[in-house]
Design a protein around this motif. Structure first.
Motif, PDB file in Angstrom:
ATOM      1  N   ILE A  72     -36.118 -71.386  46.994  1.00 46.87           N
ATOM      2  CA  ILE A  72     -36.298 -71.596  48.427  1.00 46.87           C
ATOM      3  C   ILE A  72     -37.258 -72.764  48.614  1.00 46.87           C
ATOM      4  O   ILE A  72     -38.410 -72.711  48.170  1.00 46.87           O
ATOM      5  N   ASP A  73     -36.780 -73.829  49.251  1.00 48.90           N
ATOM      6  CA  ASP A  73     -37.616 -74.987  49.594  1.00 48.90           C
ATOM      7  C   ASP A  73     -37.948 -74.896  51.074  1.00 48.90           C
ATOM      8  O   ASP A  73     -37.075 -75.101  51.933  1.00 48.90           O
ATOM      9  N   LYS A  74     -39.211 -74.584  51.380  1.00 54.15           N
ATOM     10  CA  LYS A  74     -39.602 -74.368  52.770  1.00 54.15           C
ATOM     11  C   LYS A  74     -39.906 -75.678  53.492  1.00 54.15           C
ATOM     12  O   LYS A  74     -40.220 -76.694  52.877  1.00 54.15           O
ATOM     13  N   LYS A  75     -39.845 -75.592  54.812  1.00 57.99           N
ATOM     14  CA  LYS A  75     -40.077 -76.766  55.656  1.00 57.99           C
ATOM     15  C   LYS A  75     -41.482 -77.329  55.457  1.00 57.99           C
ATOM     16  O   LYS A  75     -41.690 -78.538  55.557  1.00 57.99           O
ATOM     17  N   ASP A  76     -42.453 -76.473  55.094  1.00 62.10           N
ATOM     18  CA  ASP A  76     -43.830 -76.937  54.907  1.00 62.10           C
ATOM     19  C   ASP A  76     -44.054 -77.596  53.544  1.00 62.10           C
ATOM     20  O   ASP A  76     -45.174 -77.990  53.208  1.00 62.10           O
ATOM     21  N   GLY A  77     -42.994 -77.709  52.735  1.00 58.79           N
ATOM     22  CA  GLY A  77     -43.104 -78.375  51.436  1.00 58.79           C
ATOM     23  C   GLY A  77     -43.338 -77.431  50.269  1.00 58.79           C
ATOM     24  O   GLY A  77     -43.235 -77.848  49.108  1.00 58.79           O
ATOM     25  N   SER A  78     -43.662 -76.174  50.537  1.00 63.05           N
ATOM     26  CA  SER A  78     -43.867 -75.212  49.452  1.00 63.05           C
ATOM     27  C   SER A  78     -42.523 -74.723  48.915  1.00 63.05           C
ATOM     28  O   SER A  78     -41.487 -74.851  49.574  1.00 63.05           O
ATOM     29  N   LYS A  79     -42.562 -74.167  47.699  1.00 59.67           N
ATOM     30  CA  LYS A  79     -41.339 -73.728  47.035  1.00 59.67           C
ATOM     31  C   LYS A  79     -41.521 -72.332  46.442  1.00 59.67           C
ATOM     32  O   LYS A  79     -42.608 -71.984  45.993  1.00 59.67           O
ATOM     33  N   LEU A  80     -40.433 -71.590  46.434  1.00 55.12           N
ATOM     34  CA  LEU A  80     -40.351 -70.325  45.712  1.00 55.12           C
ATOM     35  C   LEU A  80     -39.186 -70.435  44.739  1.00 55.12           C
ATOM     36  O   LEU A  80     -38.073 -70.812  45.138  1.00 55.12           O
ATOM     37  N   ILE A  81     -39.445 -70.138  43.468  1.00 59.33           N
ATOM     38  CA  ILE A  81     -38.394 -70.263  42.464  1.00 59.33           C
ATOM     39  C   ILE A  81     -38.356 -69.004  41.600  1.00 59.33           C
ATOM     40  O   ILE A  81     -39.372 -68.585  41.048  1.00 59.33           O
ATOM     41  N   GLY A 108     -39.592 -63.411  68.236  1.00 62.57           N
ATOM     42  CA  GLY A 108     -39.963 -64.645  68.928  1.00 62.57           C
ATOM     43  C   GLY A 108     -40.738 -65.649  68.094  1.00 62.57           C
ATOM     44  O   GLY A 108     -41.106 -66.712  68.578  1.00 62.57           O
ATOM     45  N   LYS A 109     -40.994 -65.337  66.812  1.00 67.44           N
ATOM     46  CA  LYS A 109     -41.773 -66.240  65.956  1.00 67.44           C
ATOM     47  C   LYS A 109     -40.942 -66.687  64.756  1.00 67.44           C
ATOM     48  O   LYS A 109     -40.128 -65.926  64.229  1.00 67.44           O
ATOM     49  N   GLU A 110     -41.182 -67.929  64.348  1.00 74.37           N
ATOM     50  CA  GLU A 110     -40.472 -68.449  63.178  1.00 74.37           C
ATOM     51  C   GLU A 110     -40.960 -67.732  61.930  1.00 74.37           C
ATOM     52  O   GLU A 110     -42.146 -67.730  61.625  1.00 74.37           O
ATOM     53  N   HIS A 111     -40.042 -67.117  61.217  1.00 72.97           N
ATOM     54  CA  HIS A 111     -40.395 -66.432  59.977  1.00 72.97           C
ATOM     55  C   HIS A 111     -40.151 -67.306  58.761  1.00 72.97           C
ATOM     56  O   HIS A 111     -40.947 -67.323  57.818  1.00 72.97           O
ATOM     57  N   LEU A 112     -39.064 -68.046  58.784  1.00 73.20           N
ATOM     58  CA  LEU A 112     -38.719 -68.892  57.637  1.00 73.20           C
ATOM     59  C   LEU A 112     -37.833 -70.024  58.102  1.00 73.20           C
ATOM     60  O   LEU A 112     -36.924 -69.832  58.908  1.00 73.20           O
ATOM     61  N   ASP A 113     -38.112 -71.210  57.588  1.00 65.79           N
ATOM     62  CA  ASP A 113     -37.254 -72.374  57.834  1.00 65.79           C
ATOM     63  C   ASP A 113     -37.201 -73.150  56.532  1.00 65.79           C
ATOM     64  O   ASP A 113     -38.228 -73.642  56.054  1.00 65.79           O
ATOM     65  N   GLY A 114     -36.035 -73.220  55.928  1.00 61.98           N
ATOM     66  CA  GLY A 114     -35.951 -73.929  54.658  1.00 61.98           C
ATOM     67  C   GLY A 114     -34.557 -73.918  54.062  1.00 61.98           C
ATOM     68  O   GLY A 114     -33.601 -73.424  54.662  1.00 61.98           O
ATOM     69  N   LYS A 115     -34.471 -74.460  52.875  1.00 59.52           N
ATOM     70  CA  LYS A 115     -33.204 -74.535  52.150  1.00 59.52           C
ATOM     71  C   LYS A 115     -33.209 -73.517  51.020  1.00 59.52           C
ATOM     72  O   LYS A 115     -34.140 -73.461  50.224  1.00 59.52           O
ATOM     73  N   VAL A 116     -32.165 -72.712  50.967  1.00 62.16           N
ATOM     74  CA  VAL A 116     -32.004 -71.715  49.914  1.00 62.16           C
ATOM     75  C   VAL A 116     -30.926 -72.199  48.947  1.00 62.16           C
ATOM     76  O   VAL A 116     -29.851 -72.628  49.370  1.00 62.16           O
ATOM     77  N   THR A 117     -31.229 -72.126  47.659  1.00 69.20           N
ATOM     78  CA  THR A 117     -30.244 -72.421  46.620  1.00 69.20           C
ATOM     79  C   THR A 117     -30.223 -71.241  45.663  1.00 69.20           C
ATOM     80  O   THR A 117     -31.282 -70.765  45.243  1.00 69.20           O
ATOM     81  N   MET A 118     -29.041 -70.774  45.330  1.00 70.75           N
ATOM     82  CA  MET A 118     -28.936 -69.592  44.454  1.00 70.75           C
ATOM     83  C   MET A 118     -27.675 -69.692  43.604  1.00 70.75           C
ATOM     84  O   MET A 118     -26.672 -70.269  44.025  1.00 70.75           O
ATOM     85  N   LEU A 119     -27.755 -69.152  42.399  1.00 69.00           N
ATOM     86  CA  LEU A 119     -26.532 -68.987  41.630  1.00 69.00           C
ATOM     87  C   LEU A 119     -25.662 -67.975  42.356  1.00 69.00           C
ATOM     88  O   LEU A 119     -26.171 -67.042  42.988  1.00 69.00           O
TER      89      LEU A 119
END
Length: 283
Positions: A104-113, A85-96
């Protein structure tokens, strides 16, 4: 009178002999064909044929058009994941497409690369809880049909199981020690009986367990791939549903779901996977 009686008897005997000959010939053909298709010790059929497990993998890869998928450089998609019932992740995933680099570009503006060596969190003071798990788990689920013959994978055929009131072929996927982030994970793969596409996978999550898989083994989950759509004639599940799972009962209570949108192929990685600065490395 004797001559008249003997003639039908001779004809009858000749007909009977001919029938027996035909039956023997048919039996020999069947036996010959059987001998030409011996079962190999590894479960394959015929001299040099694929084993049953290899055939299982190849069928999935063909159904999901692995060659066409890997012909593209990269793929991106928007993903929204709800768990309990809770949002775990909302964002754009780009991968080779070979999964060697991920962003991963998250909705809150943070990034994982992930650049193939390190995972960068940007900005450095962003919430890093579950960062490594998010980086590799969701992309693995997305790319699972293309990962079954990766180095270190082992597949063992299992009995048929029911899914959506249909019988599905299943196999158990495990990993050699030292493979990936969680080599103690296992998956039970379900394939569609006709299309041979990957429809579901039961699994355990052992990431962070330091080799103690006992807790994970008591709480297997399952992902059910649904609502397939085609991008460049390649099928992708646009909805994932997550459930509890047991070996005896299959899927049990629903735990969450993920919605995928805007699946797009990219033909250049440019600087997508470089350290963006103002970041920190996640162990």
């Amino acid at each position: 009178m004797k001559s008249i009686l003997i003639l039908p008897l001779i004809v009858s005997i000749l007909i009977s002999c001919n029938q027996n000959k035909k039956e023997e010939t048919t039996d020999k053909n069947i036996d010959t064909e059987t001998e030409m298709i011996p079962v190999e010790s590894d479960g394959g059929i015929g001299d040099g044929a694929l084993s049953l497990s290899d055939h299982f993998i190849k069928s999935i890869e063909k159904a999901h058009k692995k060659e066409e998928f890997l012909a593209h450089k990269a793929v991106s998609f928007h993903i929204s994941i709800i768990f309990n019932g809770k949002e775990h992740l909302d964002g754009k995933v780009t991968m080779l497409t070979n999964s060697s680099k991920i962003r991963i570009d998250k909705k809150d503006g943070s990034k994982l690369i992930y650049n193939g060596e390190n995972i960068y969190l940007c900005p450095a003071d962003a919430n890093d809880k579950g960062a490594r798990f998010d980086m590799f788990t969701w992309t693995y689920f997305f790319g699972l049909p293309y990962k079954l013959s990766d180095p270190g994978t082992k597949l063992e055929m299992q009995g048929d199981r029911m899914l959506d009131n249909k019988t599905h072929s299943t196999a158990r996927l495990t990993f050699e020690p030292g493979t990936g982030d969680a080599p103690d994970d296992w998956y039970i793969l379900y394939t569609d009986p006709i299309a041979k596409s990957l429809q579901a996978a039961a699994y355990i999550v052992t990431f962070g367990s330091d080799g103690d898989t006992s807790k994970a083994e008591t709480d297997p989950h399952a992902i059910h791939y649904k609502e397939f759509t085609k991008i460049d004639n390649i099928p992708f599940a646009s909805k994932w549903e997550f459930y509890g799972w047991t070996s005896d009962n299959g899927m049990t209570d629903k735990l969450g779901e993920a919605i995928l949108k805007d699946i797009t192929f990219l033909e250049s990685e440019e600087k997508l996977f470089e350290d963006p600065g103002n970041s920190k490395i996640i162990d």
